[in-house]
Design a protein around this motif. Structure first.
Motif, PDB file in Angstrom:
ATOM      1  N   ALA A 106      45.464 153.279  54.042  1.00 28.01           N
ATOM      2  CA  ALA A 106      44.228 152.632  53.616  1.00 28.01           C
ATOM      3  C   ALA A 106      44.434 151.344  52.833  1.00 28.01           C
ATOM      4  CB  ALA A 106      43.396 153.602  52.768  1.00 28.01           C
ATOM      5  N   VAL A 107      45.586 151.207  52.160  1.00 27.75           N
ATOM      6  CA  VAL A 107      45.802 150.033  51.312  1.00 27.75           C
ATOM      7  C   VAL A 107      46.889 149.137  51.914  1.00 27.75           C
ATOM      8  CG1 VAL A 107      45.099 151.286  49.241  1.00 27.75           C
ATOM      9  CG2 VAL A 107      47.531 151.173  49.836  1.00 27.75           C
ATOM     10  N   SER A 108      46.900 147.888  51.483  1.00 28.76           N
ATOM     11  CA  SER A 108      47.885 146.937  52.003  1.00 28.76           C
ATOM     12  C   SER A 108      49.057 146.741  51.053  1.00 28.76           C
ATOM     13  CB  SER A 108      47.218 145.586  52.256  1.00 28.76           C
ATOM     14  OG  SER A 108      46.665 145.062  51.063  1.00 28.76           O
ATOM     15  N   VAL A 109      48.979 147.295  49.850  1.00 32.23           N
ATOM     16  CA  VAL A 109      50.050 147.131  48.860  1.00 32.23           C
ATOM     17  C   VAL A 109      51.094 148.229  49.054  1.00 32.23           C
ATOM     18  CG1 VAL A 109      48.454 146.082  47.218  1.00 32.23           C
ATOM     19  CG2 VAL A 109      48.885 148.555  47.117  1.00 32.23           C
ATOM     20  N   PRO A 110      52.291 148.048  48.478  1.00 26.97           N
ATOM     21  CA  PRO A 110      53.323 149.095  48.599  1.00 26.97           C
ATOM     22  C   PRO A 110      52.906 150.386  47.913  1.00 26.97           C
ATOM     23  CG  PRO A 110      54.276 147.008  47.875  1.00 26.97           C
ATOM     24  CD  PRO A 110      52.799 146.850  47.785  1.00 26.97           C
ATOM     25  N   VAL A 111      53.415 151.492  48.437  1.00 25.85           N
ATOM     26  CA  VAL A 111      53.088 152.815  47.898  1.00 25.85           C
ATOM     27  C   VAL A 111      54.377 153.560  47.553  1.00 25.85           C
ATOM     28  CG1 VAL A 111      51.979 155.035  48.357  1.00 25.85           C
ATOM     29  CG2 VAL A 111      50.932 152.923  49.196  1.00 25.85           C
ATOM     30  N   LEU A 112      54.428 154.053  46.332  1.00 24.54           N
ATOM     31  CA  LEU A 112      55.561 154.818  45.825  1.00 24.54           C
ATOM     32  C   LEU A 112      55.288 156.312  45.955  1.00 24.54           C
ATOM     33  CD1 LEU A 112      58.168 155.250  43.974  1.00 24.54           C
ATOM     34  CD2 LEU A 112      56.574 155.115  42.038  1.00 24.54           C
ATOM     35  N   ARG A 113      56.265 157.034  46.451  1.00 29.14           N
ATOM     36  CA  ARG A 113      56.182 158.497  46.439  1.00 29.14           C
ATOM     37  C   ARG A 113      56.744 159.007  45.114  1.00 29.14           C
ATOM     38  NH1 ARG A 113      59.788 162.949  49.728  1.00 29.14           N
ATOM     39  NH2 ARG A 113      58.786 164.790  48.811  1.00 29.14           N
ATOM     40  N   LYS A 114      55.894 159.655  44.317  1.00 23.37           N
ATOM     41  CA  LYS A 114      56.283 160.197  43.012  1.00 23.37           C
ATOM     42  C   LYS A 114      56.479 161.700  43.168  1.00 23.37           C
ATOM     43  CE  LYS A 114      56.461 159.528  38.377  1.00 23.37           C
ATOM     44  NZ  LYS A 114      55.192 159.334  37.626  1.00 23.37           N
ATOM     45  N   ASP A 115      57.703 162.149  43.000  1.00 27.33           N
ATOM     46  CA  ASP A 115      58.016 163.571  43.177  1.00 27.33           C
ATOM     47  C   ASP A 115      59.373 163.835  42.550  1.00 27.33           C
ATOM     48  OD1 ASP A 115      57.996 166.252  44.065  1.00 27.33           O
ATOM     49  OD2 ASP A 115      57.097 165.685  45.985  1.00 27.33           O
ATOM     50  N   PHE A 116      59.796 165.071  42.612  1.00 26.57           N
ATOM     51  CA  PHE A 116      61.115 165.471  42.132  1.00 26.57           C
ATOM     52  C   PHE A 116      61.980 165.728  43.365  1.00 26.57           C
ATOM     53  CE2 PHE A 116      58.441 165.897  38.570  1.00 26.57           C
ATOM     54  CZ  PHE A 116      59.223 165.904  37.428  1.00 26.57           C
ATOM     55  N   VAL A 117      62.575 164.668  43.882  1.00 28.24           N
ATOM     56  CA  VAL A 117      63.394 164.754  45.080  1.00 28.24           C
ATOM     57  C   VAL A 117      64.827 165.063  44.665  1.00 28.24           C
ATOM     58  CG1 VAL A 117      64.298 163.487  47.051  1.00 28.24           C
ATOM     59  CG2 VAL A 117      61.908 163.164  46.354  1.00 28.24           C
ATOM     60  N   LEU A 118      65.341 166.181  45.154  1.00 28.62           N
ATOM     61  CA  LEU A 118      66.666 166.638  44.745  1.00 28.62           C
ATOM     62  C   LEU A 118      67.695 166.565  45.862  1.00 28.62           C
ATOM     63  CD1 LEU A 118      65.591 169.837  42.755  1.00 28.62           C
ATOM     64  CD2 LEU A 118      65.868 167.504  41.895  1.00 28.62           C
ATOM     65  N   ARG A 119      67.222 166.597  47.129  1.00 27.09           N
ATOM     66  CA  ARG A 119      68.142 166.650  48.268  1.00 27.09           C
ATOM     67  C   ARG A 119      67.735 165.624  49.320  1.00 27.09           C
ATOM     68  NH1 ARG A 119      65.943 171.699  48.281  1.00 27.09           N
ATOM     69  NH2 ARG A 119      65.234 171.319  50.417  1.00 27.09           N
ATOM     70  N   GLU A 120      68.697 165.281  50.182  1.00 25.92           N
ATOM     71  CA  GLU A 120      68.440 164.277  51.200  1.00 25.92           C
ATOM     72  C   GLU A 120      67.324 164.698  52.147  1.00 25.92           C
ATOM     73  OE1 GLU A 120      70.705 161.944  54.876  1.00 25.92           O
ATOM     74  OE2 GLU A 120      71.890 162.910  53.293  1.00 25.92           O
ATOM     75  N   ASP A 121      67.282 165.951  52.568  1.00 27.74           N
ATOM     76  CA  ASP A 121      66.252 166.359  53.528  1.00 27.74           C
ATOM     77  C   ASP A 121      64.846 166.217  52.955  1.00 27.74           C
ATOM     78  OD1 ASP A 121      67.049 168.780  51.907  1.00 27.74           O
ATOM     79  OD2 ASP A 121      65.392 169.661  53.032  1.00 27.74           O
ATOM     80  N   GLN A 122      64.717 166.259  51.623  1.00 30.59           N
ATOM     81  CA  GLN A 122      63.395 166.111  51.015  1.00 30.59           C
ATOM     82  C   GLN A 122      62.872 164.686  51.117  1.00 30.59           C
ATOM     83  OE1 GLN A 122      64.337 167.783  47.140  1.00 30.59           O
ATOM     84  NE2 GLN A 122      63.468 169.764  47.708  1.00 30.59           N
ATOM     85  N   LEU A 123      63.743 163.730  51.389  1.00 26.97           N
ATOM     86  CA  LEU A 123      63.291 162.364  51.644  1.00 26.97           C
ATOM     87  C   LEU A 123      62.410 162.299  52.890  1.00 26.97           C
ATOM     88  CD1 LEU A 123      66.652 160.459  51.067  1.00 26.97           C
ATOM     89  CD2 LEU A 123      64.663 160.369  49.552  1.00 26.97           C
ATOM     90  N   ASP A 124      62.610 163.229  53.801  1.00 25.72           N
ATOM     91  CA  ASP A 124      61.929 163.184  55.095  1.00 25.72           C
ATOM     92  C   ASP A 124      60.576 163.887  55.097  1.00 25.72           C
ATOM     93  OD1 ASP A 124      64.017 161.764  56.431  1.00 25.72           O
ATOM     94  OD2 ASP A 124      65.189 163.616  56.465  1.00 25.72           O
ATOM     95  N   ALA A 125      60.071 164.239  53.908  1.00 27.37           N
ATOM     96  CA  ALA A 125      58.794 164.943  53.841  1.00 27.37           C
ATOM     97  C   ALA A 125      57.618 164.038  54.175  1.00 27.37           C
ATOM     98  CB  ALA A 125      58.605 165.546  52.449  1.00 27.37           C
ATOM     99  N   VAL A 126      57.726 162.739  53.838  1.00 25.69           N
ATOM    100  CA  VAL A 126      56.604 161.826  54.085  1.00 25.69           C
ATOM    101  C   VAL A 126      57.107 160.389  53.993  1.00 25.69           C
ATOM    102  CG1 VAL A 126      55.925 161.833  51.642  1.00 25.69           C
ATOM    103  CG2 VAL A 126      54.231 161.233  53.397  1.00 25.69           C
ATOM    104  N   ALA A 127      56.524 159.518  54.819  1.00 22.54           N
ATOM    105  CA  ALA A 127      56.870 158.099  54.784  1.00 22.54           C
ATOM    106  C   ALA A 127      56.172 157.420  53.620  1.00 22.54           C
ATOM    107  CB  ALA A 127      56.473 157.436  56.097  1.00 22.54           C
ATOM    108  N   ALA A 128      56.928 156.577  52.919  1.00 22.77           N
ATOM    109  CA  ALA A 128      56.393 155.775  51.824  1.00 22.77           C
ATOM    110  C   ALA A 128      57.178 154.472  51.796  1.00 22.77           C
ATOM    111  CB  ALA A 128      56.519 156.525  50.500  1.00 22.77           C
ATOM    112  N   ASP A 129      56.772 153.564  50.920  1.00 24.01           N
ATOM    113  CA  ASP A 129      57.520 152.314  50.796  1.00 24.01           C
ATOM    114  C   ASP A 129      58.662 152.453  49.800  1.00 24.01           C
ATOM    115  OD1 ASP A 129      55.772 150.595  52.526  1.00 24.01           O
ATOM    116  OD2 ASP A 129      54.299 151.279  51.061  1.00 24.01           O
TER     117      ASP A 129
END
Length: 252
Positions: A106-129
């Motif tokens: 919906a927005v044109s600005v960058p979007v940060l995923r805020k979470d507690f990512v501990l492992r590489e596979d958790q990076l693949d949960a959702v696309a973000a900038d």
């Protein structure tokens, strides 16, 4: 680093849930919008670069916000936010990957995923900038930074101490957030940023996180060297557009 001992019980509970959370089923490839470029654009237009956070709730705030995440994000951008942060942690912050996806569409600005990512596979949960990586809780920070970049993410590496900052810089972090909140006691002290900022090289983009509630706080963090500010509660509580405009307006 993975230094979990001594954290507040609320944080310990968050980390336990994060350790059990599954990652994505397929490797992501992201074409990211640039956070440094978004900050520079805000500066050129006379605005303070602010990452405004869509945060339904948290262990350190009272109550919940059940407004539409997209409507909130659009209001924040209308108020001058240079970027948006979206919580995707479901159990303690009420976030979700779906909310982030909807906001990013919906927005044109960058979007940060805020979470507690501990492992590489958790990076693949959702696309973000960009994706938040908390230095204190990551086993192999250099590898996780590399894995994030390999997918196209910009890793925002969060630190709270000189030890964590040194680890982030040694790992090659070029987007660093200093969290003013002590995750041991959950207390906020803006002097944390002031103490760490002089140790950060000029070619690293530096974000001040937590405890920024008014224009005086904005000036204080900017004077200490913040390239951008991450603000959640002070924008979420009340009218997000008005609050964002108040904190992004220069020379107050």
């Amino acid at each position: 680093m993975n230094e979990i001992e001594g954290v507040a019980p609320e944080v310990e509970s968050i980390l336990a849930a994060a350790a059990e959370r599954e990652g994505g089923t397929s490797r992501l490839a992201v074409s990211a919008r640039s956070f440094p470029e978004a900050f520079a654009a805000a500066e050129s237009e006379g605005r303070v670069p602010v990452i405004a956070e869509v945060k339904p709730t948290s262990p350190t705030t009272d109550g919940e916000h059940d407004e539409d995440p997209v409507a909130l994000a659009e209001s924040m951008v209308a108020g001058g936010a240079a970027a948006i942060s979206v919580l995707t942690e479901p159990d303690h912050f009420g976030g979700s990957p779906d909310a982030l996806t909807a906001v990013r569409e919906a927005v044109s600005v960058p979007v940060l995923r805020k979470d507690f990512v501990l492992r590489e596979d958790q990076l693949d949960a959702v696309a973000a900038d960009a994706v938040l990586l908390i230095a204190r809780f990551v086993d192999d920070l250099p590898s996780l930074i590399e894995a994030a970049r390999d997918r196209g993410f910009q890793p925002l590496v969060e630190v709270h101490s000189t030890t964590e900052l040194d680890a982030a810089l040694d790992a090659g972090a070029d987007l660093v957030g200093v969290n003013n909140r002590d995750l041991t006691k959950l207390e906020v002290d803006l002097s944390t940023f002031e103490e760490l900022a002089p140790r950060v090289p000029d070619d690293v983009t530096l974000v001040a996180e937590s405890g920024i509630t008014n224009q005086a706080d904005v000036r204080r963090m900017r004077e200490a060297g913040a390239d951008a500010l991450l603000v959640g509660t002070a924008i979420m509580d009340g009218d997000p557009e008005t609050n964002a405009r108040r904190l992004t307006t220069q020379d107050q």
